[in-house]
Design a protein around this motif. Structure first.
Motif, PDB file in Angstrom:
ATOM      1  N   GLU A 136      -4.993  -7.815 -14.505  1.00 20.45           N
ATOM      2  CA  GLU A 136      -4.260  -7.935 -15.839  1.00 20.45           C
ATOM      3  C   GLU A 136      -4.143  -6.363 -16.467  1.00 20.45           C
ATOM      4  N   GLY A 137      -4.726  -5.393 -16.001  1.00 23.73           N
ATOM      5  CA  GLY A 137      -4.458  -4.022 -16.479  1.00 23.73           C
ATOM      6  C   GLY A 137      -3.397  -3.455 -15.466  1.00 23.73           C
ATOM      7  N   GLY A 138      -3.035  -3.693 -14.289  1.00 20.49           N
ATOM      8  CA  GLY A 138      -1.984  -3.570 -13.504  1.00 20.49           C
ATOM      9  C   GLY A 138      -2.450  -2.450 -12.572  1.00 20.49           C
ATOM     10  N   GLU A 139      -3.816  -2.346 -12.367  1.00 16.29           N
ATOM     11  CA  GLU A 139      -4.283  -1.386 -11.497  1.00 16.29           C
ATOM     12  C   GLU A 139      -4.331  -1.978 -10.124  1.00 16.29           C
ATOM     13  N   ARG A 140      -3.972  -1.055  -9.263  1.00 18.07           N
ATOM     14  CA  ARG A 140      -4.041  -1.281  -7.751  1.00 18.07           C
ATOM     15  C   ARG A 140      -5.633  -0.556  -7.307  1.00 18.07           C
ATOM     16  N   LEU A 141      -6.000  -0.988  -6.155  1.00 14.10           N
ATOM     17  CA  LEU A 141      -7.445  -0.805  -5.547  1.00 14.10           C
ATOM     18  C   LEU A 141      -7.106  -0.302  -4.185  1.00 14.10           C
ATOM     19  N   PHE A 142      -7.877   0.813  -4.041  1.00 13.78           N
ATOM     20  CA  PHE A 142      -7.886   1.521  -2.736  1.00 13.78           C
ATOM     21  C   PHE A 142      -8.679   1.209  -1.620  1.00 13.78           C
ATOM     22  N   ILE A 143      -8.196   1.106  -0.388  1.00 12.57           N
ATOM     23  CA  ILE A 143      -9.173   0.636   0.653  1.00 12.57           C
ATOM     24  C   ILE A 143      -9.045   1.858   1.865  1.00 12.57           C
ATOM     25  N   PRO A 144      -9.894   2.484   1.971  1.00 11.25           N
ATOM     26  CA  PRO A 144     -10.119   3.694   2.933  1.00 11.25           C
ATOM     27  C   PRO A 144     -10.150   2.979   4.387  1.00 11.25           C
ATOM     28  N   VAL A 145      -9.532   3.693   5.256  1.00  7.12           N
ATOM     29  CA  VAL A 145      -9.573   3.105   6.575  1.00  7.12           C
ATOM     30  C   VAL A 145     -10.997   2.957   7.212  1.00  7.12           C
ATOM     31  N   THR A 146     -11.807   3.874   6.747  1.00  7.98           N
ATOM     32  CA  THR A 146     -13.436   3.767   7.295  1.00  7.98           C
ATOM     33  C   THR A 146     -13.764   2.300   6.816  1.00  7.98           C
ATOM     34  N   VAL A 147     -13.466   1.909   5.571  1.00  9.39           N
ATOM     35  CA  VAL A 147     -13.955   0.585   5.028  1.00  9.39           C
ATOM     36  C   VAL A 147     -13.298  -0.541   5.938  1.00  9.39           C
ATOM     37  N   VAL A 148     -12.213  -0.439   6.402  1.00  6.18           N
ATOM     38  CA  VAL A 148     -11.489  -1.386   7.238  1.00  6.18           C
ATOM     39  C   VAL A 148     -12.273  -1.539   8.441  1.00  6.18           C
ATOM     40  N   LYS A 195     -12.838 -13.965  16.057  1.00  5.64           N
ATOM     41  CA  LYS A 195     -11.812 -12.983  15.916  1.00  5.64           C
ATOM     42  C   LYS A 195     -10.524 -13.501  15.116  1.00  5.64           C
ATOM     43  N   PRO A 196     -10.231 -14.580  15.415  1.00  3.97           N
ATOM     44  CA  PRO A 196      -9.195 -15.256  14.664  1.00  3.97           C
ATOM     45  C   PRO A 196      -9.256 -15.322  12.984  1.00  3.97           C
ATOM     46  N   SER A 197     -10.533 -15.622  12.614  1.00  3.53           N
ATOM     47  CA  SER A 197     -10.869 -15.563  11.131  1.00  3.53           C
ATOM     48  C   SER A 197     -10.861 -13.984  10.653  1.00  3.53           C
ATOM     49  N   ILE A 198     -11.254 -13.051  11.500  1.00  5.79           N
ATOM     50  CA  ILE A 198     -11.522 -11.837  11.046  1.00  5.79           C
ATOM     51  C   ILE A 198      -9.812 -11.107  10.959  1.00  5.79           C
ATOM     52  N   ILE A 199      -9.053 -11.544  11.744  1.00  2.71           N
ATOM     53  CA  ILE A 199      -7.647 -11.283  11.580  1.00  2.71           C
ATOM     54  C   ILE A 199      -6.995 -11.776  10.438  1.00  2.71           C
ATOM     55  N   LYS A 200      -7.398 -13.029  10.180  1.00  2.00           N
ATOM     56  CA  LYS A 200      -6.920 -13.650   8.879  1.00  2.00           C
ATOM     57  C   LYS A 200      -7.201 -12.999   7.845  1.00  2.00           C
ATOM     58  N   ALA A 201      -8.437 -12.666   7.794  1.00  2.00           N
ATOM     59  CA  ALA A 201      -9.051 -12.029   6.573  1.00  2.00           C
ATOM     60  C   ALA A 201      -8.605 -10.618   6.343  1.00  2.00           C
ATOM     61  N   LEU A 202      -8.322  -9.877   7.335  1.00  2.00           N
ATOM     62  CA  LEU A 202      -7.719  -8.521   7.361  1.00  2.00           C
ATOM     63  C   LEU A 202      -6.161  -8.616   6.776  1.00  2.00           C
ATOM     64  N   VAL A 203      -5.342  -9.656   7.358  1.00  7.90           N
ATOM     65  CA  VAL A 203      -3.910  -9.742   7.062  1.00  7.90           C
ATOM     66  C   VAL A 203      -3.938 -10.325   5.667  1.00  7.90           C
ATOM     67  N   SER A 204      -4.810 -11.097   5.211  1.00  9.58           N
ATOM     68  CA  SER A 204      -4.771 -11.717   3.715  1.00  9.58           C
ATOM     69  C   SER A 204      -4.841 -10.341   2.812  1.00  9.58           C
ATOM     70  N   LEU A 205      -5.752  -9.569   3.106  1.00 14.23           N
ATOM     71  CA  LEU A 205      -6.204  -8.258   2.357  1.00 14.23           C
ATOM     72  C   LEU A 205      -4.845  -7.327   2.291  1.00 14.23           C
ATOM     73  N   LEU A 206      -4.206  -7.140   3.513  1.00 15.04           N
ATOM     74  CA  LEU A 206      -2.790  -6.557   3.789  1.00 15.04           C
ATOM     75  C   LEU A 206      -1.969  -7.236   2.879  1.00 15.04           C
ATOM     76  N   GLU A 207      -1.902  -8.387   2.352  1.00 17.82           N
ATOM     77  CA  GLU A 207      -0.792  -8.904   1.933  1.00 17.82           C
ATOM     78  C   GLU A 207      -1.229  -9.245   0.384  1.00 17.82           C
ATOM     79  N   THR A 208      -2.406  -8.793  -0.156  1.00 12.96           N
ATOM     80  CA  THR A 208      -2.671  -8.845  -1.369  1.00 12.96           C
ATOM     81  C   THR A 208      -2.176  -7.593  -2.232  1.00 12.96           C
ATOM     82  N   SER A 209      -1.379  -7.737  -3.226  1.00  5.67           N
ATOM     83  CA  SER A 209      -0.382  -6.807  -3.805  1.00  5.67           C
ATOM     84  C   SER A 209      -1.176  -5.756  -4.591  1.00  5.67           C
ATOM     85  N   GLU A 210      -2.334  -6.089  -5.098  1.00  2.00           N
ATOM     86  CA  GLU A 210      -3.235  -5.452  -5.966  1.00  2.00           C
ATOM     87  C   GLU A 210      -4.075  -4.212  -5.034  1.00  2.00           C
TER      88      GLU A 210
END
Length: 131
Positions: free
Chosen positions: A33-45, A60-75
């Motif tokens: 709502e505030g137009g804020e983006r959230l940062f994820i450090p490499v170490t957190v990934v 493994k396929p579920s982990i990949i899906k989760a990581l890709v979904s995070l990458l696709e999140t515009s916020e």
């Protein structure tokens, strides 16, 4: 820009603690709502993959899906996103551990190859050399 820790992402993805999940959803909604983006450090990934695999026995396929979904999140903004994308692609195609794939992704994003190792499994990845 606020940064997110691993435990926040775990609640967002796994939803195993209703009280904490509600707090994460409220924070995310506020950020959206505030137009804020959230940062994820490499170490957190790196830690996120480990937690999903070791603590939650996620395949493994579920982990990949989760990581890709995070990458696709515009916020969400990732530190060294190109390196993380490369790591996920290596992880998807090979048998090496995600940590080794991330090492390779970071090295290749900086054009510092080959990654030299004693790890025979990691050495099967293109861009990795067995010493």
């Amino acid at each position: 820009m606020r940064s997110l820790d691993t435990n926040i992402l775990v609640r967002w993805l796994v939803k195993d603690d209703a009280r904490q999940v509600a707090k994460v959803k409220a924070m995310l909604q506020s950020a959206i709502e505030g137009g804020e983006r959230l940062f994820i450090p490499v170490t957190v990934v790196l830690e996120l993959e480990w937690v999903l695999r070791s603590r939650y026995s996620m395949p493994k396929p579920s982990i990949i899906k989760a990581l890709v979904s995070l990458l696709e999140t515009s916020e969400v903004v990732f530190q060294l996103e190109l390196a993380i994308e490369r790591a996920i692609n290596h992880y998807r195609r090979g048998n090496a551990d995600f940590a080794d794939c991330l090492h390779l992704g970071l090295s290749s994003a900086e054009n510092n190859l080959p990654l030299v190792t004693f790890d025979k499994k990691a050495a099967r990845l293109e861009g990795v050399a067995l010493l």
